[in-house]
Design a protein around this motif. Structure first.
Motif, mmCIF file in Angstrom:
data_model
loop_
_atom_site.group_PDB
_atom_site.id
_atom_site.type_symbol
_atom_site.label_atom_id
_atom_site.label_comp_id
_atom_site.label_asym_id
_atom_site.label_seq_id
_atom_site.Cartn_x
_atom_site.Cartn_y
_atom_site.Cartn_z
ATOM 1 N N ASN A 110 0.961 -1.201 -0.049
ATOM 2 C CA ASN A 110 0.033 0.266 -0.401
ATOM 3 C C ASN A 110 0.212 0.957 -0.130
ATOM 4 O OD1 ASN A 110 0.657 0.644 2.537
ATOM 5 N ND2 ASN A 110 -0.636 -0.636 3.551
ATOM 6 N N HIS A 111 0.323 2.305 -0.428
ATOM 7 C CA HIS A 111 0.765 3.069 -0.717
ATOM 8 C C HIS A 111 2.151 3.944 0.464
ATOM 9 C CE1 HIS A 111 1.409 8.052 -1.023
ATOM 10 N NE2 HIS A 111 1.422 7.914 -2.625
ATOM 11 N N ILE A 112 1.519 3.839 2.186
ATOM 12 C CA ILE A 112 2.141 3.935 3.063
ATOM 13 C C ILE A 112 3.106 3.814 3.282
ATOM 14 C CG2 ILE A 112 0.667 2.934 4.644
ATOM 15 C CD1 ILE A 112 0.806 4.871 6.930
ATOM 16 N N GLU A 113 3.307 2.267 2.951
ATOM 17 C CA GLU A 113 4.703 2.044 3.317
ATOM 18 C C GLU A 113 5.957 2.315 2.388
ATOM 19 O OE1 GLU A 113 4.134 -2.205 1.750
ATOM 20 O OE2 GLU A 113 3.059 -3.101 3.711
ATOM 21 N N TRP A 114 5.377 2.772 1.450
ATOM 22 C CA TRP A 114 6.396 3.548 0.315
ATOM 23 C C TRP A 114 5.861 4.957 0.596
ATOM 24 C CZ3 TRP A 114 9.786 2.394 -1.836
ATOM 25 C CH2 TRP A 114 10.404 0.262 -2.695
ATOM 26 N N ASN A 115 5.751 5.488 1.210
ATOM 27 C CA ASN A 115 5.536 6.549 2.394
ATOM 28 C C ASN A 115 6.931 6.981 3.400
ATOM 29 O OD1 ASN A 115 3.834 7.975 0.705
ATOM 30 N ND2 ASN A 115 2.297 7.819 1.778
ATOM 31 N N ILE A 116 6.672 6.022 3.859
ATOM 32 C CA ILE A 116 8.074 5.459 5.069
ATOM 33 C C ILE A 116 9.018 5.129 4.412
ATOM 34 C CG2 ILE A 116 8.054 3.933 6.731
ATOM 35 C CD1 ILE A 116 5.173 3.458 6.680
ATOM 36 N N ILE A 117 9.312 4.162 3.956
ATOM 37 C CA ILE A 117 10.355 4.157 2.863
ATOM 38 C C ILE A 117 11.118 5.560 2.959
ATOM 39 C CG2 ILE A 117 11.888 3.149 1.525
ATOM 40 C CD1 ILE A 117 9.774 0.313 1.523
ATOM 41 N N LYS B 231 11.748 -5.103 6.399
ATOM 42 C CA LYS B 231 11.830 -6.924 5.872
ATOM 43 C C LYS B 231 11.160 -7.174 4.140
ATOM 44 C CE LYS B 231 14.635 -10.833 7.059
ATOM 45 N NZ LYS B 231 15.712 -10.411 7.273
ATOM 46 N N ARG B 232 9.798 -7.237 4.457
ATOM 47 C CA ARG B 232 9.116 -7.329 3.925
ATOM 48 C C ARG B 232 9.553 -6.744 2.553
ATOM 49 N NH1 ARG B 232 4.425 -6.952 5.794
ATOM 50 N NH2 ARG B 232 4.384 -5.071 4.506
ATOM 51 N N GLN B 233 9.443 -5.266 2.708
ATOM 52 C CA GLN B 233 9.769 -4.996 0.755
ATOM 53 C C GLN B 233 12.023 -4.615 0.293
ATOM 54 O OE1 GLN B 233 8.652 -3.503 -1.407
ATOM 55 N NE2 GLN B 233 6.297 -3.747 -0.364
ATOM 56 N N LEU B 234 12.392 -4.395 1.161
ATOM 57 C CA LEU B 234 13.889 -4.384 1.375
ATOM 58 C C LEU B 234 14.734 -5.416 1.564
ATOM 59 C CD1 LEU B 234 14.069 -0.681 2.396
ATOM 60 C CD2 LEU B 234 13.799 -1.455 -0.049
ATOM 61 N N ASP C 184 19.077 -1.853 10.199
ATOM 62 C CA ASP C 184 19.954 -2.086 9.419
ATOM 63 C C ASP C 184 20.501 -1.205 7.861
ATOM 64 O OD1 ASP C 184 21.005 -3.827 11.383
ATOM 65 O OD2 ASP C 184 19.893 -5.677 10.226
ATOM 66 N N TYR C 185 19.078 -1.280 7.398
ATOM 67 C CA TYR C 185 19.128 0.045 6.920
ATOM 68 C C TYR C 185 18.940 1.109 6.966
ATOM 69 C CZ TYR C 185 17.098 1.966 2.466
ATOM 70 O OH TYR C 185 16.094 2.789 1.009
ATOM 71 N N LEU C 186 19.049 1.711 7.912
ATOM 72 C CA LEU C 186 19.525 3.650 8.451
ATOM 73 C C LEU C 186 20.778 3.286 8.529
ATOM 74 C CD1 LEU C 186 18.192 5.875 9.726
ATOM 75 C CD2 LEU C 186 18.401 5.324 12.178
ATOM 76 N N SER D 242 5.020 -0.415 15.332
ATOM 77 C CA SER D 242 5.866 -0.350 15.650
ATOM 78 C C SER D 242 6.140 -1.574 14.590
ATOM 79 C CB SER D 242 7.217 -0.363 16.465
ATOM 80 O OG SER D 242 7.016 0.999 17.352
ATOM 81 N N SER D 243 5.489 -2.414 14.714
ATOM 82 C CA SER D 243 5.879 -3.638 14.914
ATOM 83 C C SER D 243 5.586 -3.461 12.900
ATOM 84 C CB SER D 243 5.396 -4.998 15.404
ATOM 85 O OG SER D 243 3.928 -4.785 14.963
ATOM 86 N N TYR D 244 4.373 -2.902 12.625
ATOM 87 C CA TYR D 244 4.446 -2.765 11.515
ATOM 88 C C TYR D 244 5.592 -2.463 10.158
ATOM 89 C CZ TYR D 244 1.793 -1.493 6.817
ATOM 90 O OH TYR D 244 1.426 -0.627 6.047
ATOM 91 N N ILE D 245 5.978 -1.334 10.829
ATOM 92 C CA ILE D 245 6.999 -0.644 10.157
ATOM 93 C C ILE D 245 8.169 -1.238 10.387
ATOM 94 C CG2 ILE D 245 9.230 0.617 10.218
ATOM 95 C CD1 ILE D 245 6.753 2.879 11.873
ATOM 96 N N SER D 246 8.472 -2.268 10.891
ATOM 97 C CA SER D 246 9.741 -3.813 11.086
ATOM 98 C C SER D 246 9.406 -4.468 10.057
ATOM 99 C CB SER D 246 9.820 -4.242 12.994
ATOM 100 O OG SER D 246 9.990 -3.666 13.577
#
Length: 292
Positions: free
Chosen positions: A186-193, A225-228, A234-236, A217-221
């Motif tokens: 969904n759109h919000i995931e790429w907004n966060i990334i 993992k799912r997208q990247l 680690d990404y940060l 916070s668990s959703y963001i974690s």
């Protein structure tokens, strides 16, 4: 006097209005070298004539006719031009949000955002691919300077074509659709990334993102993992270390200043993570003048 990279405010420079599509294109001739700088926009360029050298992450790349390149947001770079052979090129700058209007653009968005990692910054186009890119650049410039019905939609459509020509030029590399994550998000995931890629050198935690975007916070974690295929922290850290490497190799800033400029609030943490990533201390890395 120390050398520091300059932040270019693209919105202010091009006087973009709030209701204007966050995109700009110039066909220009560059006769003078540019200093180290970075900006919030993604930058795409396509060289028509001339020759120059570009420094990205302390590494030098040659810009010649047919060269196309992508730089993700906040990538520090500088261009050295030979005045006797000035660089004539198209230069596009756009907000990454333009790639987030459809969930079916996930694969393209991911490739562009990870330019320099899973995708090279540079590609060389010739023959039909050169002609196609030239045609698209002229088309998007025409749309950008006119007031046709559906202007913004036409700009985005042409931009997607430009980026596809760029990505597909790496046909011999493992960048096929089968090798990329195909589940739409969904759109919000790429907004966060995207937010993390724009603000990684500022104080940033999962809790900050959770409060800003109204998700757990668990959703963001899980989304990182799912997208990247990595964890948020680690990404940060990877983004911050890449910025630190670029500053170490392209400026004479003090190492402590670089740790702060890259987003680390602890010099000890910066030193430990840098050595873990490069097998060298920041000082040894600068002295070695190399990119692992």
């Amino acid at each position: 006097m120390h050398t520091y990279p300059v932040h270019d405010d693209v919105f202010a420079y091009f006087k973009l209005k709030k209701n204007q599509v966050p995109f700009y294109i110039l066909e220009q001739t560059i006769t003078e070298s540019t200093d180290l700088h970075h900006h919030d926009f993604v930058e795409f360029s396509f060289v028509l004539q001339g020759k120059a050298l570009e420094n990205i992450d302390g590494k030098t790349y040659e810009m010649t006719p047919g060269t196309a390149r992508i730089l993700p947001p906040n990538q520090i770079h500088a261009i050295e031009v030979d005045p006797q052979n000035p660089l004539h090129l198209y230069c596009c700058m756009f907000d990454f949000y333009l790639l987030l209007e459809s969930p079916f653009d996930d694969q393209l968005a991911k490739s562009i955002l990870q330019a320099g990692d899973t995708l090279p910054y540079y590609t060389k186009l010739d023959g039909s691919s050169y002609e196609e890119m030239h045609r698209l650049c002229k088309k998007i410039k025409r749309e950008c300077t006119a007031s046709y019905v559906g202007r913004n939609s036409a700009i985005r459509a042409a931009l997607l074509e430009i980026l596809l020509v760029y990505v597909r030029s790496f046909a011999n590399q493992d960048l096929t659709e089968q090798s990329l994550h195909t589940e739409t998000s969904n759109h919000i995931e790429w907004n966060i990334i995207h937010f993390v890629n724009k603000h990684f050198f500022q104080p940033l935690t999962i809790k900050d993102l959770s409060e800003r975007f109204g998700v757990s916070s668990s959703y963001i974690s899980k989304l990182f993992k799912r997208q990247l295929n990595t964890y948020f922290v680690d990404y940060l850290h990877a983004l911050r270390i890449r910025r630190a490497k670029s500053l170490l190799l392209s400026t004479d800033m003090h190492i402590y200043e670089i740790s702060v400029e890259s987003g680390f609030d602890s010099f000890r943490t910066f030193s430990r993570l840098f050595k873990q990533a490069t097998l060298l201390t920041p000082r040894d890395f600068r002295n070695a003048r190399c990119i692992p």
